[in-house]
Write an enzyme that holds these catalytic residues in place. Structure first.
Site, mmCIF file in Angstrom:
data_model
loop_
_atom_site.group_PDB
_atom_site.id
_atom_site.type_symbol
_atom_site.label_atom_id
_atom_site.label_comp_id
_atom_site.label_asym_id
_atom_site.label_seq_id
_atom_site.Cartn_x
_atom_site.Cartn_y
_atom_site.Cartn_z
ATOM 1 N N PHE A 35 7.817 64.242 110.272
ATOM 2 C CA PHE A 35 9.027 65.054 110.231
ATOM 3 C C PHE A 35 8.899 66.297 109.345
ATOM 4 O O PHE A 35 9.757 67.150 109.337
ATOM 5 C CB PHE A 35 10.249 64.211 109.861
ATOM 6 C CG PHE A 35 10.535 64.079 108.393
ATOM 7 C CD1 PHE A 35 11.732 64.509 107.863
ATOM 8 C CD2 PHE A 35 9.586 63.507 107.544
ATOM 9 C CE1 PHE A 35 12.007 64.371 106.508
ATOM 10 C CE2 PHE A 35 9.853 63.369 106.202
ATOM 11 C CZ PHE A 35 11.068 63.810 105.673
ATOM 12 N N ARG A 36 7.790 66.388 108.629
ATOM 13 C CA ARG A 36 7.569 67.627 107.883
ATOM 14 C C ARG A 36 7.010 68.734 108.770
ATOM 15 O O ARG A 36 6.991 69.894 108.377
ATOM 16 C CB ARG A 36 6.604 67.396 106.707
ATOM 17 C CG ARG A 36 7.256 66.600 105.589
ATOM 18 C CD ARG A 36 6.222 66.255 104.514
ATOM 19 N NE ARG A 36 6.735 65.245 103.617
ATOM 20 C CZ ARG A 36 7.423 65.502 102.510
ATOM 21 N NH1 ARG A 36 7.662 66.738 102.157
ATOM 22 N NH2 ARG A 36 7.855 64.525 101.751
ATOM 23 N N HIS A 120 7.081 57.152 98.278
ATOM 24 C CA HIS A 120 8.305 57.842 98.684
ATOM 25 C C HIS A 120 9.408 56.855 99.053
ATOM 26 O O HIS A 120 10.383 57.224 99.683
ATOM 27 C CB HIS A 120 8.038 58.788 99.861
ATOM 28 C CG HIS A 120 7.197 59.981 99.483
ATOM 29 N ND1 HIS A 120 6.599 60.798 100.406
ATOM 30 C CD2 HIS A 120 6.836 60.487 98.281
ATOM 31 C CE1 HIS A 120 5.926 61.754 99.788
ATOM 32 N NE2 HIS A 120 6.043 61.581 98.494
ATOM 33 N N CYS A 128 23.641 50.855 96.544
ATOM 34 C CA CYS A 128 24.820 51.491 95.967
ATOM 35 C C CYS A 128 24.431 52.043 94.592
ATOM 36 O O CYS A 128 23.972 51.290 93.734
ATOM 37 C CB CYS A 128 25.958 50.493 95.827
ATOM 38 S SG CYS A 128 27.401 51.184 95.000
ATOM 39 N N CYS A 156 32.216 48.108 97.191
ATOM 40 C CA CYS A 156 33.001 48.824 96.183
ATOM 41 C C CYS A 156 33.506 50.164 96.713
ATOM 42 O O CYS A 156 34.255 50.864 96.033
ATOM 43 C CB CYS A 156 32.179 49.038 94.904
ATOM 44 S SG CYS A 156 30.967 50.367 95.025
ATOM 45 N N SER A 194 -3.364 61.943 106.109
ATOM 46 C CA SER A 194 -2.608 62.775 105.169
ATOM 47 C C SER A 194 -3.321 64.102 104.982
ATOM 48 O O SER A 194 -4.540 64.148 104.875
ATOM 49 C CB SER A 194 -2.465 62.076 103.814
ATOM 50 O OG SER A 194 -1.894 62.966 102.867
ATOM 51 N N SER A 195 -2.537 65.175 104.937
ATOM 52 C CA SER A 195 -3.143 66.487 104.665
ATOM 53 C C SER A 195 -3.396 66.671 103.165
ATOM 54 O O SER A 195 -3.954 67.682 102.744
ATOM 55 C CB SER A 195 -2.240 67.600 105.189
ATOM 56 O OG SER A 195 -0.953 67.485 104.611
HETATM 57 ZN ZN ZN Z 1 28.836 49.429 95.031
#
Ligand code: ZN
Length: 248
Positions: A35-36, A120, A128, A156, A194-195
């Site tokens: 996606f880059r 990554h 959360c 929450c 990988s580049s």
């Molecule tokens: Zn929460």
């Protein structure tokens, strides 16, 4: 088989510690676009560096999750390919110590690699930021579908954040530290798909070289380390890695 292709199995056999470092190119044969790369897939008209940014998640979670929902859809049902399986097989045979990956797709674990180091992060969970609860991908998607704005929310009420490193965020310290330690003690750093241009993986081959280890590169296209690599293979990653396993 050419002598160039004999060299990588030789290096693996003679190394005490082999560590793999993988990027987007290893998942392309599984149908996951890099996606880059501009103009690919669903992101032809979107700059992911603008939308997949922590500031967008904070300020406009509906837009953020609109984009991330598409990423989830792309990853849906994707399976590890022969290159992922080859690395898992090397590990089973005791010929590979660890996998460090830039990828967030979880396919190394799915192929059987033990505890891959995901610098990554991973889409496997979302958390959360307010109360710290974490949800698996399936439940995150259910919550996204159930929300009128398409925002997966914690009990929450706060929007969830995928446990991937977004643009504008720091990388996970523990994983980065483990990556540096492994690269420093590797006799061979096997770089796949990988580049080698994005930090931190851009630096890890240098760490291995500085410590006296060797670097092997299995990647289509150029990398900044090609001239210092003991081996550079530019063919299809699946074919190249399956040939390595077969030659061991
Ligand atoms: Zn929460």
């Amino acid at each position: 088989m050419s002598s160039t292709h004999d060299r990588l199995p030789e290096l693996i056999r003679s190394a005490r510690s082999v560590v793999a470092l993988t990027g987007a190119g290893i998942s392309v044969p599984s149908g996951i676009p890099d996606f880059r790369s501009p103009g690919t897939g669903l992101w032809a008209n979107v700059d992911p560096m603008e939308v997949a940014h922590i500031s967008v998640w904070r300020r406009d979670p509906a837009t953020f999750w609109g984009f991330y929902g598409q990423r989830f859809a792309i990853l849906d049902g994707k399976q590890p390919n022969g290159a992922h399986r080859a690395l898992a097989e090397l590990e089973r045979r005791g010929a590979l110590e660890a996998v460090i990956t830039q990828n967030i797709d979880g396919l190394h674990a799915a192929a059987g690699s033990t505890d891959p180091i995901e610098v990554h992060g991973s889409v496997a969970t979302a958390s959360c930021m307010s109360c710290g609860v974490s949800f698996p991908l399936g439940e995150t998607r259910e919550r996204m579908d159930a929300d009128p704005e398409g925002i997966p929310r914690c009990d929450c009420g706060h929007p969830l954040k995928p446990d991937v490193v977004l643009f504008g965020e720091l990388l996970p310290e523990t994983e980065i530290q483990r990556g540096y330690e492994l690269a420093a003690r590797a006799d061979l750093l096997l770089c796949v798909g990988s580049s080698l241009e994005v930090w931190p993986v851009a630096e890890l081959p240098q760490v291995t070289l500085d410590a006296g280890g060797a670097v092997a590169i299995v990647t289509m296209g150029d990398t900044p380390y090609d001239h210092r690599a003991a081996v550079k293979l530019s063919g299809d990653v699946v074919a190249e890695l399956e040939a390595v396993v077969a030659a061991l």
